[in-house]
Design an enzyme around this catalytic site. Structure first.
Site, PDB file in Angstrom:
ATOM      1  N   LYS A 173       0.839  -1.202   0.000  1.00 56.58           N
ATOM      2  CA  LYS A 173       0.000   0.000   0.000  1.00 56.58           C
ATOM      3  C   LYS A 173       0.876   1.255   0.000  1.00 56.58           C
ATOM      4  O   LYS A 173       0.687   2.164  -0.787  1.00 56.58           O
ATOM      5  CB  LYS A 173      -0.929  -0.033   1.214  1.00 56.58           C
ATOM      6  CG  LYS A 173      -1.851   1.154   1.311  1.00 56.58           C
ATOM      7  CD  LYS A 173      -2.813   1.005   2.484  1.00 56.58           C
ATOM      8  CE  LYS A 173      -3.532   2.326   2.718  1.00 56.58           C
ATOM      9  NZ  LYS A 173      -4.481   2.273   3.826  1.00 56.58           N
ATOM     10  N   GLU A 231      10.385  -4.970   4.487  1.00 59.12           N
ATOM     11  CA  GLU A 231      10.415  -6.371   4.074  1.00 59.12           C
ATOM     12  C   GLU A 231      10.127  -6.510   2.577  1.00 59.12           C
ATOM     13  O   GLU A 231      10.820  -7.224   1.847  1.00 59.12           O
ATOM     14  CB  GLU A 231       9.349  -7.181   4.842  1.00 59.12           C
ATOM     15  CG  GLU A 231       9.605  -7.336   6.324  1.00 59.12           C
ATOM     16  CD  GLU A 231       9.032  -6.205   7.165  1.00 59.12           C
ATOM     17  OE1 GLU A 231       8.809  -5.095   6.622  1.00 59.12           O
ATOM     18  OE2 GLU A 231       8.821  -6.410   8.366  1.00 59.12           O
ATOM     19  N   GLY A 237      -4.960  -1.918   4.849  1.00 53.56           N
ATOM     20  CA  GLY A 237      -4.190  -3.058   4.339  1.00 53.56           C
ATOM     21  C   GLY A 237      -4.887  -4.384   4.592  1.00 53.56           C
ATOM     22  O   GLY A 237      -5.012  -5.229   3.702  1.00 53.56           O
ATOM     23  N   ARG A 238      -5.374  -4.584   5.802  1.00 53.73           N
ATOM     24  CA  ARG A 238      -5.982  -5.874   6.156  1.00 53.73           C
ATOM     25  C   ARG A 238      -7.380  -6.035   5.570  1.00 53.73           C
ATOM     26  O   ARG A 238      -8.016  -7.073   5.759  1.00 53.73           O
ATOM     27  CB  ARG A 238      -5.969  -6.062   7.678  1.00 53.73           C
ATOM     28  CG  ARG A 238      -6.585  -4.919   8.453  1.00 53.73           C
ATOM     29  CD  ARG A 238      -6.175  -4.957   9.921  1.00 53.73           C
ATOM     30  NE  ARG A 238      -6.609  -3.786  10.655  1.00 53.73           N
ATOM     31  CZ  ARG A 238      -5.920  -2.651  10.754  1.00 53.73           C
ATOM     32  NH1 ARG A 238      -4.759  -2.536  10.126  1.00 53.73           N
ATOM     33  NH2 ARG A 238      -6.368  -1.650  11.477  1.00 53.73           N
ATOM     34  N   GLU A 272      -4.960  -6.691  14.561  1.00 50.30           N
ATOM     35  CA  GLU A 272      -4.413  -5.388  14.186  1.00 50.30           C
ATOM     36  C   GLU A 272      -5.537  -4.342  14.240  1.00 50.30           C
ATOM     37  O   GLU A 272      -5.287  -3.171  14.492  1.00 50.30           O
ATOM     38  CB  GLU A 272      -3.772  -5.439  12.789  1.00 50.30           C
ATOM     39  CG  GLU A 272      -2.795  -4.300  12.550  1.00 50.30           C
ATOM     40  CD  GLU A 272      -1.997  -4.443  11.252  1.00 50.30           C
ATOM     41  OE1 GLU A 272      -2.580  -4.224  10.175  1.00 50.30           O
ATOM     42  OE2 GLU A 272      -0.797  -4.761  11.310  1.00 50.30           O
ATOM     43  N   HIS A 315      -6.356 -33.145  17.204  1.00 50.17           N
ATOM     44  CA  HIS A 315      -5.269 -33.993  17.711  1.00 50.17           C
ATOM     45  C   HIS A 315      -4.141 -33.154  18.284  1.00 50.17           C
ATOM     46  O   HIS A 315      -3.036 -33.648  18.471  1.00 50.17           O
ATOM     47  CB  HIS A 315      -4.764 -34.905  16.592  1.00 50.17           C
ATOM     48  CG  HIS A 315      -5.794 -35.896  16.179  1.00 50.17           C
ATOM     49  ND1 HIS A 315      -5.918 -37.137  16.760  1.00 50.17           N
ATOM     50  CD2 HIS A 315      -6.810 -35.807  15.279  1.00 50.17           C
ATOM     51  CE1 HIS A 315      -6.939 -37.782  16.212  1.00 50.17           C
ATOM     52  NE2 HIS A 315      -7.496 -36.992  15.319  1.00 50.17           N
ATOM     53  N   LYS A 325       9.194  -0.990  13.884  1.00 51.72           N
ATOM     54  CA  LYS A 325       9.795  -0.711  12.570  1.00 51.72           C
ATOM     55  C   LYS A 325      10.905   0.325  12.714  1.00 51.72           C
ATOM     56  O   LYS A 325      11.991   0.180  12.145  1.00 51.72           O
ATOM     57  CB  LYS A 325       8.734  -0.157  11.609  1.00 51.72           C
ATOM     58  CG  LYS A 325       7.648  -1.124  11.200  1.00 51.72           C
ATOM     59  CD  LYS A 325       6.724  -0.441  10.191  1.00 51.72           C
ATOM     60  CE  LYS A 325       5.476  -1.234   9.934  1.00 51.72           C
ATOM     61  NZ  LYS A 325       4.494  -0.527   9.113  1.00 51.72           N
TER      62      LYS A 325
HETATM   63  O1  F6P Z   1       2.280  -4.258   9.834  1.00 55.53           O
HETATM   64  C1  F6P Z   1       1.769  -3.007   9.606  1.00 55.53           C
HETATM   65  C2  F6P Z   1       1.278  -2.824   8.209  1.00 55.53           C
HETATM   66  O2  F6P Z   1       1.170  -1.473   7.988  1.00 55.53           O
HETATM   67  C3  F6P Z   1      -0.043  -3.524   7.915  1.00 55.53           C
HETATM   68  O3  F6P Z   1      -1.136  -2.826   8.362  1.00 55.53           O
HETATM   69  C4  F6P Z   1       0.015  -3.671   6.448  1.00 55.53           C
HETATM   70  O4  F6P Z   1      -0.922  -4.589   5.984  1.00 55.53           O
HETATM   71  C5  F6P Z   1       1.444  -4.114   6.277  1.00 55.53           C
HETATM   72  O5  F6P Z   1       2.164  -3.362   7.234  1.00 55.53           O
HETATM   73  C6  F6P Z   1       2.012  -3.916   4.901  1.00 55.53           C
HETATM   74  O6  F6P Z   1       1.978  -2.587   4.505  1.00 55.53           O
HETATM   75  P1  F6P Z   1       2.170  -2.172   2.999  1.00 55.53           P
HETATM   76  O7  F6P Z   1       1.046  -2.766   2.211  1.00 55.53           O
HETATM   77  O8  F6P Z   1       2.138  -0.680   2.990  1.00 55.53           O
HETATM   78  O9  F6P Z   1       3.493  -2.702   2.539  1.00 55.53           O
END
Ligand code: F6P
Length: 543
Positions: A207, A213, A269-270, A355, A386, A506
């Site tokens: 987003k 990452e 995002g979620r 979240e 199980h 972060k």
């Molecule tokens: O972990 C925090 C967060 O901002 C989430 O809400 C989001 O889904 C994720 O990181 C990834 O963010 P982005 O889509 O901006 O890379």
């Protein structure tokens, strides 16, 4: 607006009711009402939801509905659907429901025709997906794309991977998807090392397009691709597309904005799977099936938007969660899909629920005086049976559980699906009704073993059953949980649409990174535990 929900007469009434209900047993509640199992159930789109095995009476439901009325749940729902800036800390509308509005709907928000925007992107996605799926879109060497690698994390990963797994039976163009999320280099390495770059398409989903990452993984992917295809930079345009709200950053990263699919800041995002974030899913199952998924979401949205609280299934389930969290002291909630295709559903729900509702201040910043945000967890049945069901049956805690199942299997192998479903029915009944000491003794059990074999029962569960796992019922299921989360957030008066709590980690990771790799680093400013751990790490890395 209610300032402290616990100070309301409705909250107090629930508290007193909970005290009265303590000691009641599902055995008695069912015995007293032979029709309880039919009565305490509802239908939302294609989902049949039986909540009769919960620790509730008609009075509980009435009191919970009154609490919903007190916090103006119906008005809050209307506000969300109309595009009000419910995400106050970021001053944003909360409009994931607009992502699944039909083409002929209208919704103008902040002067912008949102439906037109949404369908313009869906059309671009569909056209791109069709070209890739038909082989018209070719890789740099002219090879057909056979593998799509989705690079993203959190909402940019969990939704797509969960949906891809859930709808695998609908893959029809020979395209396989893989997913990379973790910055652990093992993830990208293991995901792509055996792929052919010539036939691999990377979908970089972020987003913000600033997530450490995702950018690190995308850089590695790019390096791997260029190395594999002879280093011609032109290859990037044939093998990388982006999904983001941030055009500039996509461009800065080196992906042609022509190959970017956008979405909007009003999609959390979620909550973003039904946006362009679901591109990898569309590539696998096609635009028509993706459209059926969106229609499923929309059917549940309409149910939530238009149904009175007493029959509004997501609202009722959200209220039940509040009941368990705040009045019966249950800190966790299990989600147990009896569908192997839904094996990533609990992981997806963990972000959606935790979240969203892991907050400790109200919308106006006042610290809450009550518990919010239960811990969601689970595994597909029967694997969980199980592993951890022992604790659910005979442990000391109260664990409300959602059991999700489908009548029709995708693969009806002999009697296996019936056996599978008999476990589904058996578990909810065993949890609810258990087995008394008298019943255990009557089976001839040795006296000293009787207490060990007693099953106390009275463990609550909700059964959610759909005819079949299709794109439509899948969309309904996900939207059901989105709206459960919304309902809980409304009662708790928190903002389920921001996530400030993940920011500090972060920032600190960026601060610590040079301490791991630099020379002559000064760890004095770091706490003694972390300093010792870093020093030890450095030694083991030969630094
Ligand atoms: O972990 C925090 C967060 O901002 C989430 O809400 C989001 O889904 C994720 O990181 C990834 O963010 P982005 O889509 O901006 O890379």
């Amino acid at each position: 607006m209610v300032t402290d929900v616990t100070a309301t007469a409705e909250w107090q009434a629930l508290r007193e009711h909970a005290a009265q209900l303590r000691g009641a047993h599902l055995r008695e509640l069912f015995a007293a009402d032979p029709h309880r199992g039919e009565r305490l159930a509802g239908q939302a789109a294609d989902l049949y939801v039986d909540y009769s095995k919960n620790l509730v009476t008609d009075e509980t439901v009435r009191l919970l509905a009154a609490l919903a009325g007190r916090v103006r749940l119906t008005e809050r729902i209307a506000a969300m659907f109309s595009g009000a800036h419910l995400n106050a800390t970021e001053d944003r509308a909360v409009l994931h429901t607009a992502l699944r509005l039909p083409r002929d709907a209208t919704l103008v928000v902040d002067g912008q025709d949102v439906v037109a925007d949404v369908h313009a992107v869906l059309d671009r996605m569909a056209s791109f997906a069709e070209r890739v799926r038909s082989g018209q879109w070719q890789g740099h060497t002219g090879a057909r794309i056979s593998t799509v690698v989705n690079i993203g994390i959190g909402g940019s990963d969990l939704g797509p991977v969960m949906a891809y797994e859930a709808l695998k039976a609908y893959r029809d163009a020979g395209i396989t998807c893989r997913f990379v999320s973790n910055i652990d280099p093992t993830d990208i390495h293991d995901t792509i090392h055996d792929l052919d770059p010539a036939s691999t398409l990377f979908v970089v989903v972020s987003k913000t397009f600033s997530t450490q990452e995702t950018l690190a993984n995308a850089r590695q992917a790019r390096h791997w691709l260029l190395e594999g295809l002879g280093g011609d930079e032109a290859a990037v345009a044939r093998h990388f597309v982006a999904v983001s709200t941030n055009r500039q950053r996509v461009q800065d990263f080196g992906i042609d904005p022509e190959n970017m699919f956008g979405f909007w800041d009003w999609v959390g995002g979620r909550y973003s799977l039904p946006s362009a974030v679901g591109l990898s899913v569309m590539l696998a199952i096609g635009a028509d099936r993706f459209g059926e998924m969106l229609a499923g979401y929309h059917a549940m949205d309409e149910h939530f938007r238009t149904t009175p609280v007493e029959r509004n299934v997501p609202a009722l389930l959200g209220l039940l969660n509040v009941w368990y969290t705040n009045f019966l002291d249950a800190p966790t909630h299990a989600v147990l899909p009896y569908s192997q295709y839904l094996h990533r559903f609990p992981a997806y729900l963990q972000q959606l629920t935790m979240e969203s509702n892991g907050k400790s201040v109200t919308v106006d910043g006042t610290p809450v005086t009550y518990r919010t945000g239960e811990i969601f967890w689970g595994e597909p049945g029967t694997n969980g049976q199980h592993a951890f069901y022992q604790l659910m049956h005979q442990g000391t805690g109260l664990i409300p559980a959602d059991f999700v199942a489908f009548s029709e299997p995708h693969h009806d192998l002999g009697d296996m699906h019936d056996l599978f479903m008999s476990n589904f029915f058996a578990q909810t009944a065993a949890l609810a009704f258990g087995r008394t000491a008298e019943e255990v003794a009557a089976e001839g059990t040795a006296a000293e073993l009787v207490p060990h074999k007693v099953m106390p029962g009275n463990h609550p569960s909700t059964s959610i059953v759909a005819p079949r796992l299709t794109p439509a019922t899948f969309g309904q299921l996900v939207a059901l949980y989105e709206h459960i989360v919304f309902t809980e957030g409304a009662i708790w008066d928190i903002n389920p649409f921001d996530q400030w709590g993940v920011e500090l980690g972060k920032v600190m990771a960026n601060q610590f990174a040079p301490l791991l790799t630099g020379t002559d680093v000064d760890l004095a400013a770091v706490d003694s535990s972390t300093a010792t751990l870093i020093a030890r790490y450095r030694r083991q890395r030969g630094r």
